[in-house]
Structures are given as C-alpha cells and as structure tokens.
Design an enzyme around this catalytic site. Sequence first.
Site, PDB file in Angstrom:
ATOM      1  N   ASP A  99       0.830  -1.211   0.000  1.00  0.00           N
ATOM      2  CA  ASP A  99       0.000   0.000   0.000  1.00  0.00           C
ATOM      3  C   ASP A  99       0.864   1.261   0.000  1.00  0.00           C
ATOM      4  O   ASP A  99       1.971   1.266   0.547  1.00  0.00           O
ATOM      5  CB  ASP A  99      -0.908  -0.030   1.244  1.00  0.00           C
ATOM      6  CG  ASP A  99      -2.058   0.953   1.111  1.00  0.00           C
ATOM      7  OD1 ASP A  99      -2.324   1.437  -0.006  1.00  0.00           O
ATOM      8  OD2 ASP A  99      -2.706   1.241   2.138  1.00  0.00           O
ATOM      9  N   ARG A 136      -0.005   7.654  -2.718  1.00  0.00           N
ATOM     10  CA  ARG A 136       0.550   8.753  -1.908  1.00  0.00           C
ATOM     11  C   ARG A 136       2.000   9.049  -2.296  1.00  0.00           C
ATOM     12  O   ARG A 136       2.442  10.186  -2.315  1.00  0.00           O
ATOM     13  CB  ARG A 136       0.447   8.416  -0.412  1.00  0.00           C
ATOM     14  CG  ARG A 136      -0.945   8.706   0.145  1.00  0.00           C
ATOM     15  CD  ARG A 136      -1.165   8.025   1.452  1.00  0.00           C
ATOM     16  NE  ARG A 136      -1.384   6.600   1.267  1.00  0.00           N
ATOM     17  CZ  ARG A 136      -1.268   5.707   2.238  1.00  0.00           C
ATOM     18  NH1 ARG A 136      -0.911   6.089   3.435  1.00  0.00           N
ATOM     19  NH2 ARG A 136      -1.510   4.424   1.999  1.00  0.00           N
ATOM     20  N   TRP A 137       2.749   7.996  -2.615  1.00  0.00           N
ATOM     21  CA  TRP A 137       4.145   8.173  -3.055  1.00  0.00           C
ATOM     22  C   TRP A 137       4.166   9.071  -4.293  1.00  0.00           C
ATOM     23  O   TRP A 137       4.977   9.987  -4.390  1.00  0.00           O
ATOM     24  CB  TRP A 137       4.741   6.803  -3.367  1.00  0.00           C
ATOM     25  CG  TRP A 137       6.184   6.800  -3.745  1.00  0.00           C
ATOM     26  CD1 TRP A 137       7.262   6.627  -2.913  1.00  0.00           C
ATOM     27  CD2 TRP A 137       6.723   6.983  -5.072  1.00  0.00           C
ATOM     28  NE1 TRP A 137       8.434   6.679  -3.633  1.00  0.00           N
ATOM     29  CE2 TRP A 137       8.128   6.903  -4.963  1.00  0.00           C
ATOM     30  CE3 TRP A 137       6.160   7.193  -6.332  1.00  0.00           C
ATOM     31  CZ2 TRP A 137       8.978   7.024  -6.064  1.00  0.00           C
ATOM     32  CZ3 TRP A 137       7.015   7.336  -7.425  1.00  0.00           C
ATOM     33  CH2 TRP A 137       8.402   7.246  -7.283  1.00  0.00           C
ATOM     34  N   HIS A 194       2.402   3.201  -9.060  1.00  0.00           N
ATOM     35  CA  HIS A 194       2.322   1.752  -9.307  1.00  0.00           C
ATOM     36  C   HIS A 194       3.556   1.274 -10.070  1.00  0.00           C
ATOM     37  O   HIS A 194       4.099   0.209  -9.785  1.00  0.00           O
ATOM     38  CB  HIS A 194       1.049   1.409 -10.089  1.00  0.00           C
ATOM     39  CG  HIS A 194      -0.214   1.775  -9.350  1.00  0.00           C
ATOM     40  ND1 HIS A 194      -0.387   1.503  -8.007  1.00  0.00           N
ATOM     41  CD2 HIS A 194      -1.346   2.401  -9.761  1.00  0.00           C
ATOM     42  CE1 HIS A 194      -1.583   1.934  -7.634  1.00  0.00           C
ATOM     43  NE2 HIS A 194      -2.183   2.494  -8.670  1.00  0.00           N
ATOM     44  N   SER A 210     -10.301  -7.569  -5.162  1.00  0.00           N
ATOM     45  CA  SER A 210     -11.665  -7.596  -5.730  1.00  0.00           C
ATOM     46  C   SER A 210     -12.256  -6.186  -5.724  1.00  0.00           C
ATOM     47  O   SER A 210     -13.053  -5.830  -6.596  1.00  0.00           O
ATOM     48  CB  SER A 210     -12.591  -8.474  -4.883  1.00  0.00           C
ATOM     49  OG  SER A 210     -11.998  -9.675  -4.538  1.00  0.00           O
ATOM     50  N   GLU A 211     -11.876  -5.400  -4.720  1.00  0.00           N
ATOM     51  CA  GLU A 211     -12.435  -4.046  -4.556  1.00  0.00           C
ATOM     52  C   GLU A 211     -11.752  -3.023  -5.483  1.00  0.00           C
ATOM     53  O   GLU A 211     -12.293  -1.958  -5.748  1.00  0.00           O
ATOM     54  CB  GLU A 211     -12.292  -3.585  -3.101  1.00  0.00           C
ATOM     55  CG  GLU A 211     -13.193  -4.329  -2.115  1.00  0.00           C
ATOM     56  CD  GLU A 211     -12.781  -5.782  -1.881  1.00  0.00           C
ATOM     57  OE1 GLU A 211     -11.576  -6.083  -1.913  1.00  0.00           O
ATOM     58  OE2 GLU A 211     -13.686  -6.624  -1.706  1.00  0.00           O
ATOM     59  N   TRP A 236     -11.456  -3.065  -8.529  1.00  0.00           N
ATOM     60  CA  TRP A 236     -12.215  -2.850  -9.772  1.00  0.00           C
ATOM     61  C   TRP A 236     -13.001  -1.550  -9.698  1.00  0.00           C
ATOM     62  O   TRP A 236     -13.436  -1.021 -10.723  1.00  0.00           O
ATOM     63  CB  TRP A 236     -13.179  -4.020 -10.017  1.00  0.00           C
ATOM     64  CG  TRP A 236     -12.504  -5.293 -10.392  1.00  0.00           C
ATOM     65  CD1 TRP A 236     -12.376  -6.406  -9.616  1.00  0.00           C
ATOM     66  CD2 TRP A 236     -11.858  -5.610 -11.633  1.00  0.00           C
ATOM     67  NE1 TRP A 236     -11.690  -7.385 -10.283  1.00  0.00           N
ATOM     68  CE2 TRP A 236     -11.370  -6.930 -11.533  1.00  0.00           C
ATOM     69  CE3 TRP A 236     -11.644  -4.913 -12.824  1.00  0.00           C
ATOM     70  CZ2 TRP A 236     -10.670  -7.558 -12.567  1.00  0.00           C
ATOM     71  CZ3 TRP A 236     -10.962  -5.543 -13.860  1.00  0.00           C
ATOM     72  CH2 TRP A 236     -10.486  -6.851 -13.719  1.00  0.00           C
ATOM     73  N   ARG A 272     -11.884   1.313  -8.843  1.00  0.00           N
ATOM     74  CA  ARG A 272     -11.044   2.483  -9.132  1.00  0.00           C
ATOM     75  C   ARG A 272     -11.348   3.010 -10.542  1.00  0.00           C
ATOM     76  O   ARG A 272     -11.926   2.293 -11.359  1.00  0.00           O
ATOM     77  CB  ARG A 272      -9.576   2.090  -9.024  1.00  0.00           C
ATOM     78  CG  ARG A 272      -9.223   1.747  -7.584  1.00  0.00           C
ATOM     79  CD  ARG A 272      -7.746   1.686  -7.362  1.00  0.00           C
ATOM     80  NE  ARG A 272      -7.506   1.482  -5.935  1.00  0.00           N
ATOM     81  CZ  ARG A 272      -6.376   1.700  -5.317  1.00  0.00           C
ATOM     82  NH1 ARG A 272      -5.337   2.143  -5.975  1.00  0.00           N
ATOM     83  NH2 ARG A 272      -6.244   1.500  -4.028  1.00  0.00           N
ATOM     84  N   LEU A 282      11.961 -20.148  -4.333  1.00  0.00           N
ATOM     85  CA  LEU A 282      10.886 -19.325  -3.763  1.00  0.00           C
ATOM     86  C   LEU A 282       9.556 -19.575  -4.491  1.00  0.00           C
ATOM     87  O   LEU A 282       9.512 -19.591  -5.721  1.00  0.00           O
ATOM     88  CB  LEU A 282      11.263 -17.843  -3.889  1.00  0.00           C
ATOM     89  CG  LEU A 282      10.210 -16.840  -3.409  1.00  0.00           C
ATOM     90  CD1 LEU A 282      10.123 -16.845  -1.880  1.00  0.00           C
ATOM     91  CD2 LEU A 282      10.520 -15.434  -3.904  1.00  0.00           C
TER      92      LEU A 282
HETATM   93  C1  FPP Z   1      -2.010   0.132  -3.276  1.00  0.00           C
HETATM   94  O1  FPP Z   1      -1.566   1.456  -3.319  1.00  0.00           O
HETATM   95  C2  FPP Z   1      -1.375  -0.635  -4.362  1.00  0.00           C
HETATM   96  C3  FPP Z   1      -2.052  -1.254  -5.368  1.00  0.00           C
HETATM   97  C4  FPP Z   1      -3.519  -1.247  -5.485  1.00  0.00           C
HETATM   98  C5  FPP Z   1      -1.347  -1.937  -6.461  1.00  0.00           C
HETATM   99  C6  FPP Z   1      -0.072  -2.637  -6.087  1.00  0.00           C
HETATM  100  C7  FPP Z   1       0.477  -3.248  -7.313  1.00  0.00           C
HETATM  101  C8  FPP Z   1       1.751  -3.201  -7.706  1.00  0.00           C
HETATM  102  C9  FPP Z   1       2.859  -2.587  -6.943  1.00  0.00           C
HETATM  103  C10 FPP Z   1       2.105  -3.893  -8.981  1.00  0.00           C
HETATM  104  C11 FPP Z   1       2.313  -5.344  -8.686  1.00  0.00           C
HETATM  105  C12 FPP Z   1       2.617  -6.089  -9.910  1.00  0.00           C
HETATM  106  C13 FPP Z   1       3.101  -7.358  -9.927  1.00  0.00           C
HETATM  107  C14 FPP Z   1       3.389  -7.989 -11.228  1.00  0.00           C
HETATM  108  C15 FPP Z   1       3.355  -8.114  -8.685  1.00  0.00           C
HETATM  109  P1  FPP Z   1      -2.650   2.623  -3.413  1.00  0.00           P
HETATM  110  O2  FPP Z   1      -2.835   2.961  -4.841  1.00  0.00           O
HETATM  111  O3  FPP Z   1      -3.888   2.208  -2.682  1.00  0.00           O
HETATM  112  O4  FPP Z   1      -1.890   3.763  -2.651  1.00  0.00           O
HETATM  113  P2  FPP Z   1      -2.543   4.897  -1.713  1.00  0.00           P
HETATM  114  O5  FPP Z   1      -3.114   4.181  -0.517  1.00  0.00           O
HETATM  115  O6  FPP Z   1      -1.359   5.744  -1.362  1.00  0.00           O
HETATM  116  O7  FPP Z   1      -3.575   5.610  -2.533  1.00  0.00           O
END
Ligand code: FPP
Length: 252
Positions: free
Chosen positions: A22, A26-27, A39, A68-69, A71, A73, A133
């Site tokens: 998560d 914000r990053w 992302h 599931s949630e 979707w 966005r 792994l």
């Molecule tokens: C939550 O941050 C993060 C996600 C919904 C996506 C995480 C997915 C990846 C890092 C890509 C993974 C890909 C592979 C192939 C493993 P947020 O968007 O909810 O952040 P926020 O809480 O700061 O808004």
Amino acid sequence: MKDQQPTGDPTRLPRHIAVVMDGNGRWAKDRRMPRTAGHRAGINAVRTLIETCGHRGIRALTLFAFSSENWRRPQQEVSTLLDLMLRTMRKEASRLHENNVRIRIIGDRDRLGATLCRQIERVEELTVDNTGLHLVVAVSYGGRWDMTQACRRLAARVEEGSLHADEIDEGMLDDALELSDLPGPDLLIRTGGECRLSNFLLWQLAYAELYFTDVLWPDFREPDLDRALVWFAGRERRFGGVDVALSTAESA
Ligand code: FPP
C-alpha cells in the site's frame, strides 16, 4: 539470487510472508506525479523484495497486487495496473525462472482479459517444477471471494452426493481455498501506514503475525524487510496455547 546462501536464522524465519503493498498513490502524490507512476515505481520494490526473500531463504511470498475491490477504481487506473502486471510478467518471467522461482496467480480469473489469462497460464506452466521461492500474486482476489468459491465447491459435491454436509470440517474447507498447498503466512507485512487486512487471505492469516509500517510501498527496500524479520524473530507464537516455559515455571 540462485548463487547466494540464505542469510537468515532458519529457526526464526517466517516460511511464508504475505504483503499488502500500500502507498503507491501517496508516493506519487508527494512527487506531484499521477497515481499510475506510483504503481510503476512499486514494481521496483516488488523486484527487490523477491530477490531479498530469495537471499534470506523465505519459502513462500504472497503479494496482494489487485483486490476484488480495486475494480471500483477509475477505469484508467485499473487498465494501467492490469497492463503493468501483463508487461511485468512478460519481462520478468524468464529471469525468475532462471532463478528457480515458482510463480502462481490466485484470484477471480473470470474478470481478467484473455491476454492476461494466457500470460498467467504461460508463466505458471513455465515455472511449475521450480523448487526455489514460491511466489504467489493475488490478482482480482478477495478473502471473501476465496471463501465463497470454496463453499461453492463443497456444496457442489454435497449436491452430487459425493459428500455429506456433516463431513465438512476445517481441513476440507482449507483444501478448497486458494493456497491450500502452502502453509498459511506466518508474517503479514502491510506498508503505507494503514492497520487493516482489506479482505486479504482472511482464513489463511488466522495465526499470522501482523506487521504494519508507515513506509510507502515504492520505498520499501531490503533494510525494511530486515526490520520486519527481526521483529518477527522476537515474537512468541502460541497458536492459542500457552507459553511452555512460562506454564512450567508457574506450575513448579
Ligand atoms: C495500493 O496502493 C497498491 C495497489 C492497489 C497496487 C499494487 C500493485 C503493484 C505494486 C504492482 C504489482 C505487480 C506485480 C506484477 C506483482 P494505493 O494505490 O492504494 O496507494 P494509496 O493508498 O497511497 O492511494
């Protein structure tokens, strides 16, 4: 990854780590960038984590990539996330395979496009015999969805007459869920400062130690994992029982 010996104390290492990644949005916001840039940056953190888990001798790693949630966005963010997964799988599959990583995707595939499904099948097939792994990526996954589909599977057997409702026990439900072939996660790590499960592995996390950190996912690196591992090594796990040393001292 393959050439290095595990460096952790195997008696105190989690066998299976689950991660809620998560903080990508914000990053990106902190840098005045679009959420999707967060992302993309998160992929680098995923790569580092997989390598570090290999170095530390962790057996299984389950990543919550798309719930599931999620979707709900905006359509553009959903497309970017799924496209990112497709591209990452294409790009990284052979390197992960060379490093003996076994890859598996869990979640509701009915909602994923045909191209992504084909790529998932390809990487799963490519790496199925690998013994290093065990990497599980949860895509379109929710703990409630997982339990619902497990109940449906058992109900279908009851309906066809091969199972009696009274025979259903915890082990049988466990077998019908995703990850039935792996020990449940010993350690859950959630980045981004929130302290909740967000519908991740609700059944399988029953006895996991829960570790929350304010670090935003794209910033999560080797020292952050090590901090979580040190914290885990100091936990006393009782699984609903009592501490043996303590109970012996009390009864003496
Ligand atoms: C939550 O941050 C993060 C996600 C919904 C996506 C995480 C997915 C990846 C890092 C890509 C993974 C890909 C592979 C192939 C493993 P947020 O968007 O909810 O952040 P926020 O809480 O700061 O808004």
